[in-house]
Scaffold this motif. Structure first.
Motif, mmCIF file in Angstrom:
data_model
loop_
_atom_site.group_PDB
_atom_site.id
_atom_site.type_symbol
_atom_site.label_atom_id
_atom_site.label_comp_id
_atom_site.label_asym_id
_atom_site.label_seq_id
_atom_site.Cartn_x
_atom_site.Cartn_y
_atom_site.Cartn_z
ATOM 1 N N ARG A 199 0.808 -1.223 0.000
ATOM 2 C CA ARG A 199 0.000 0.000 0.000
ATOM 3 C C ARG A 199 0.841 1.272 0.000
ATOM 4 O O ARG A 199 0.294 2.369 0.106
ATOM 5 N N ILE A 200 2.159 1.133 -0.115
ATOM 6 C CA ILE A 200 3.045 2.297 -0.135
ATOM 7 C C ILE A 200 2.694 3.273 -1.261
ATOM 8 O O ILE A 200 2.647 4.494 -1.038
ATOM 9 N N PRO A 201 2.438 2.806 -2.512
ATOM 10 C CA PRO A 201 2.056 3.763 -3.561
ATOM 11 C C PRO A 201 0.824 4.582 -3.202
ATOM 12 O O PRO A 201 0.752 5.781 -3.481
ATOM 13 N N SER A 202 -0.158 3.929 -2.556
ATOM 14 C CA SER A 202 -1.366 4.638 -2.151
ATOM 15 C C SER A 202 -1.051 5.679 -1.086
ATOM 16 O O SER A 202 -1.522 6.824 -1.140
ATOM 17 N N PHE A 203 -0.250 5.287 -0.085
ATOM 18 C CA PHE A 203 0.122 6.232 0.985
ATOM 19 C C PHE A 203 0.926 7.396 0.420
ATOM 20 O O PHE A 203 0.737 8.552 0.824
ATOM 21 N N ALA A 204 1.841 7.114 -0.504
ATOM 22 C CA ALA A 204 2.660 8.170 -1.109
ATOM 23 C C ALA A 204 1.779 9.138 -1.903
ATOM 24 O O ALA A 204 1.987 10.358 -1.856
ATOM 25 N N SER A 205 0.792 8.595 -2.610
ATOM 26 C CA SER A 205 -0.122 9.444 -3.394
ATOM 27 C C SER A 205 -0.959 10.328 -2.470
ATOM 28 O O SER A 205 -1.160 11.521 -2.750
ATOM 29 N N TYR A 339 -8.753 -0.244 -6.369
ATOM 30 C CA TYR A 339 -9.099 0.900 -7.212
ATOM 31 C C TYR A 339 -8.772 2.234 -6.538
ATOM 32 O O TYR A 339 -8.416 3.200 -7.216
ATOM 33 N N ASN A 340 -8.921 2.289 -5.215
ATOM 34 C CA ASN A 340 -8.636 3.549 -4.527
ATOM 35 C C ASN A 340 -7.181 3.961 -4.694
ATOM 36 O O ASN A 340 -6.877 5.150 -4.829
ATOM 37 N N SER A 341 -6.283 2.988 -4.683
ATOM 38 C CA SER A 341 -4.861 3.299 -4.888
ATOM 39 C C SER A 341 -4.634 3.900 -6.272
ATOM 40 O O SER A 341 -3.856 4.847 -6.432
ATOM 41 N N ILE A 342 -5.331 3.347 -7.277
ATOM 42 C CA ILE A 342 -5.213 3.869 -8.641
ATOM 43 C C ILE A 342 -5.757 5.299 -8.714
ATOM 44 O O ILE A 342 -5.168 6.180 -9.350
ATOM 45 N N LEU A 345 -3.322 7.662 -7.060
ATOM 46 C CA LEU A 345 -2.114 7.798 -7.882
ATOM 47 C C LEU A 345 -2.369 8.728 -9.070
ATOM 48 O O LEU A 345 -1.560 9.629 -9.361
ATOM 49 N N LEU A 346 -3.486 8.544 -9.764
ATOM 50 C CA LEU A 346 -3.815 9.402 -10.904
ATOM 51 C C LEU A 346 -3.981 10.858 -10.466
ATOM 52 O O LEU A 346 -3.489 11.787 -11.129
ATOM 53 N N ALA A 347 -4.668 11.057 -9.342
ATOM 54 C CA ALA A 347 -4.880 12.415 -8.842
ATOM 55 C C ALA A 347 -3.563 13.078 -8.465
ATOM 56 O O ALA A 347 -3.336 14.255 -8.772
ATOM 57 N N ALA A 348 -2.670 12.321 -7.814
ATOM 58 C CA ALA A 348 -1.376 12.869 -7.401
ATOM 59 C C ALA A 348 -0.511 13.210 -8.620
ATOM 60 O O ALA A 348 0.148 14.266 -8.651
ATOM 61 N N VAL A 349 -0.527 12.330 -9.613
ATOM 62 C CA VAL A 349 0.264 12.578 -10.829
ATOM 63 C C VAL A 349 -0.236 13.826 -11.553
ATOM 64 O O VAL A 349 0.560 14.685 -11.973
ATOM 65 N N LEU A 350 -1.558 13.960 -11.690
ATOM 66 C CA LEU A 350 -2.114 15.138 -12.353
ATOM 67 C C LEU A 350 -1.849 16.410 -11.559
ATOM 68 O O LEU A 350 -1.633 17.480 -12.131
ATOM 69 N N LEU A 351 -1.862 16.303 -10.218
ATOM 70 C CA LEU A 351 -1.519 17.455 -9.378
ATOM 71 C C LEU A 351 -0.101 17.937 -9.687
ATOM 72 O O LEU A 351 0.138 19.129 -9.903
ATOM 73 N N TYR A 377 -7.962 17.102 -6.452
ATOM 74 C CA TYR A 377 -9.153 16.571 -5.794
ATOM 75 C C TYR A 377 -10.347 16.476 -6.733
ATOM 76 O O TYR A 377 -11.205 15.599 -6.568
ATOM 77 N N ILE A 378 -10.417 17.351 -7.738
ATOM 78 C CA ILE A 378 -11.455 17.182 -8.758
ATOM 79 C C ILE A 378 -11.223 15.867 -9.499
ATOM 80 O O ILE A 378 -12.168 15.108 -9.762
ATOM 81 N N THR A 379 -9.961 15.588 -9.824
ATOM 82 C CA THR A 379 -9.614 14.324 -10.493
ATOM 83 C C THR A 379 -10.002 13.124 -9.632
ATOM 84 O O THR A 379 -10.614 12.160 -10.116
ATOM 85 N N ALA A 380 -9.640 13.174 -8.341
ATOM 86 C CA ALA A 380 -9.966 12.060 -7.441
ATOM 87 C C ALA A 380 -11.469 11.865 -7.330
ATOM 88 O O ALA A 380 -11.965 10.725 -7.329
ATOM 89 N N GLY A 381 -12.222 12.976 -7.244
ATOM 90 C CA GLY A 381 -13.673 12.875 -7.141
ATOM 91 C C GLY A 381 -14.302 12.289 -8.387
ATOM 92 O O GLY A 381 -15.171 11.405 -8.312
ATOM 93 N N ILE A 382 -13.867 12.746 -9.565
ATOM 94 C CA ILE A 382 -14.427 12.255 -10.825
ATOM 95 C C ILE A 382 -14.127 10.773 -11.027
ATOM 96 O O ILE A 382 -15.015 9.980 -11.395
#
Length: 467
Positions: A199-205, A339-342, A345-351, A377-382
């Motif tokens: 779960r490290i990638p999720s925590f890092a994101s 899926y939450n980790s993904i 990760l996508l939200a953090a990368v776009l940020l 956060y818009i990315t994470a919500g969508i």
């Protein structure tokens, strides 16, 4: 109990921030909030996920040596990583943090780590009163007392670190019946470490989403601007006090309902919850955005042009932040694919991408940071909504809801226009507006004849008949 504790903690932090800003200055508040937010955001990585794994494993098997194994991981993994980070800070490689205070930061971060695994241990043993009490003492009471009796920020950090370490360590050893390395089993140690490592990638994101922006901009702006940024983010996170406990309630119920094949019932429940999160969250976010500068001035005693702009923009993220919080547990319950980790990760990368693109385009760093936070956060919500639709066919939007959201925003704008043109003081304008907001919202909830509102009253208030 968890909800009440969370509310008390947030009120305590709210009052503490106001006191520090007024009596120690915005620079001190900005420094404190930067270090605090960074430590609490990175704790999942530092602990190798033990803050999540420990309560999970202890709850399933209290006889195994998970408590002793957690201490081993703390010494074998967490301490070396903290020492390495301390070296980077002392060498000036981490911008925004003062090299002279590197060991002070080390002590503070270690205290946060010990507090987190102690809270996790008590949660695993289902001792929520003890867990919440430790959280309250460590997060609110000790910092409040430290800022009340001390003046120098480095001394305040050290005293908080020492007191939290002593309280949390003693509480941990009492609950774990001390520490005996002979009780540690390699198999148990591997299970605990592997659970967190995955779960490290999720925590890092999540770290990037929560603390990334303040760290990215801190070397370009003053600690005063950082205080406005982190304080406004704290107000957004306050909404999670009302949404967060739903996860504790929802996850087991949704898992049970899905196991029984009641997909439609789960879908309807989540749709109803999302409708009210969107409706209430949008109106509240719009209201807070309009009154953001006045709220910051009332809270912190002063607000700059940058602070006013930060407040207006950051509050827009509130409904998306709430959606992520609401859908986290249903998504975990509906699928084991992570899926939450993904999503994180996508939200953090776009940020990060949006921040550096805006910075390279010549946009001021502070504005780039705030806008990238909003984009994250818009990315994470969508994406949370898209995954919920894919897994459970959740479709919360319908024409009636959209019309009421638009009408509600128009009503909020009209109310703001009327209130700010009165001769009342700013504090009274805020009180009058939000009191009227609350009364009208409750009237709508209790009296509206719309089908989705009536259904909510049936489920939430137990009204089977509507007069």
């Amino acid at each position: 109990m968890t909800f009440v504790n969370g509310l008390v903690v947030m009120i305590g932090i709210f009052l503490l921030n106001g006191y520090v800003a007024r009596h120690h200055g915005l620079e001190t508040l900005g420094h404190y909030l930067l270090v605090r937010r960074t430590c609490y955001a990175v704790v999942g990585v530092l602990l190798l996920g033990m803050n999540v794994g420990l309560p999970n494993f202890v709850a399933k098997d209290q006889k195994e040596s998970f408590g002793d194994s957690a201490i081993v991981i703390l010494f074998v993994f967490t301490l070396p990583v903290l020492l390495l980070l301390t070296y980077f800070v002392s060498s000036g490689f981490i911008s925004g943090l003062l090299p002279d205070l590197s060991w002070t930061y080390f002590a503070f971060a270690l205290a946060v780590c010990i507090q987190s695994i102690t809270y996790g241990l008590y949660r695993g043993h289902l001792r929520m009163v003890g867990a919440n009490l430790i959280h309250l003492i460590s997060t609110v009471i000790i910092p409040v007392v430290a800022f009340l009796i001390l003046n120098k920020v480095d001394v305040i950090f050290r005293i908080i670190a020492i007191c939290v370490t002593v309280v949390a360590s003693a509480s941990y050893l009492v609950k774990n019946r001390g520490f005996n390395p002979l009780r540690v089993k390699l198999k148990v140690l591997e299970r605990l470490a592997l659970y967190g490592f995955k779960r490290i990638p999720s925590f890092a994101s999540q770290f990037i989403l929560l603390a990334g922006v303040p760290l990215l901009v801190v070397s370009y702006v003053s600690f005063s601007d950082i205080s406005y940024l982190n304080s406004t983010i704290s107000l957004v996170r306050l909404f999670l006090v009302f949404v967060g406990p739903l996860g504790i309630i929802l996850l087991p119920r949704i898992s049970q309902a899905l196991a029984q094949g009641k997909v439609d019932k789960v879908k309807q429940g989540i749709e109803m919850l999302l409708m009210w999160v969107f409706f209430g969250g949008l109106l509240l976010s719009f209201s807070l955005s309009l009154f953001g500068p006045e709220i910051l001035k009332l809270w912190l005693g002063n607000v700059s042009v940058n602070g006013a702009w930060i407040a207006r923009v950051i509050f827009i993220a509130l409904p998306f932040y709430a959606v992520v919080g609401v859908l986290r547990s249903p998504i975990d319950a509906a699928s084991e694919r992570g899926y939450n980790s993904i999503i994180y990760l996508l939200a953090a990368v776009l940020l990060l991408i949006s921040f550096f693109l805006m910075k390279s385009a010549g946009i001021p760093v502070l504005k780039a940071g705030v806008i990238s936070f909003l984009i994250g956060y818009i990315t994470a919500g969508i994406f949370s909504l898209l995954i919920a639709y894919r897994l459970l066919n959740v479709q919360p939007f319908h024409m009636s809801l959209i019309i009421h959201m638009i009408a509600g925003c128009l009503l909020v704008a009209m109310g703001h226009y009327i209130v700010i043109r009165t001769h009342l003081q700013h504090s009274m304008q805020i009180v009058v507006f939000f009191l009227a907001f609350l009364i009208l919202f409750l009237i709508f909830v209790l009296k509206s004849r719309r089908k989705w509102v009536i259904e909510f009253r049936k489920q939430a208030l137990g009204q089977n008949k509507v007069n």
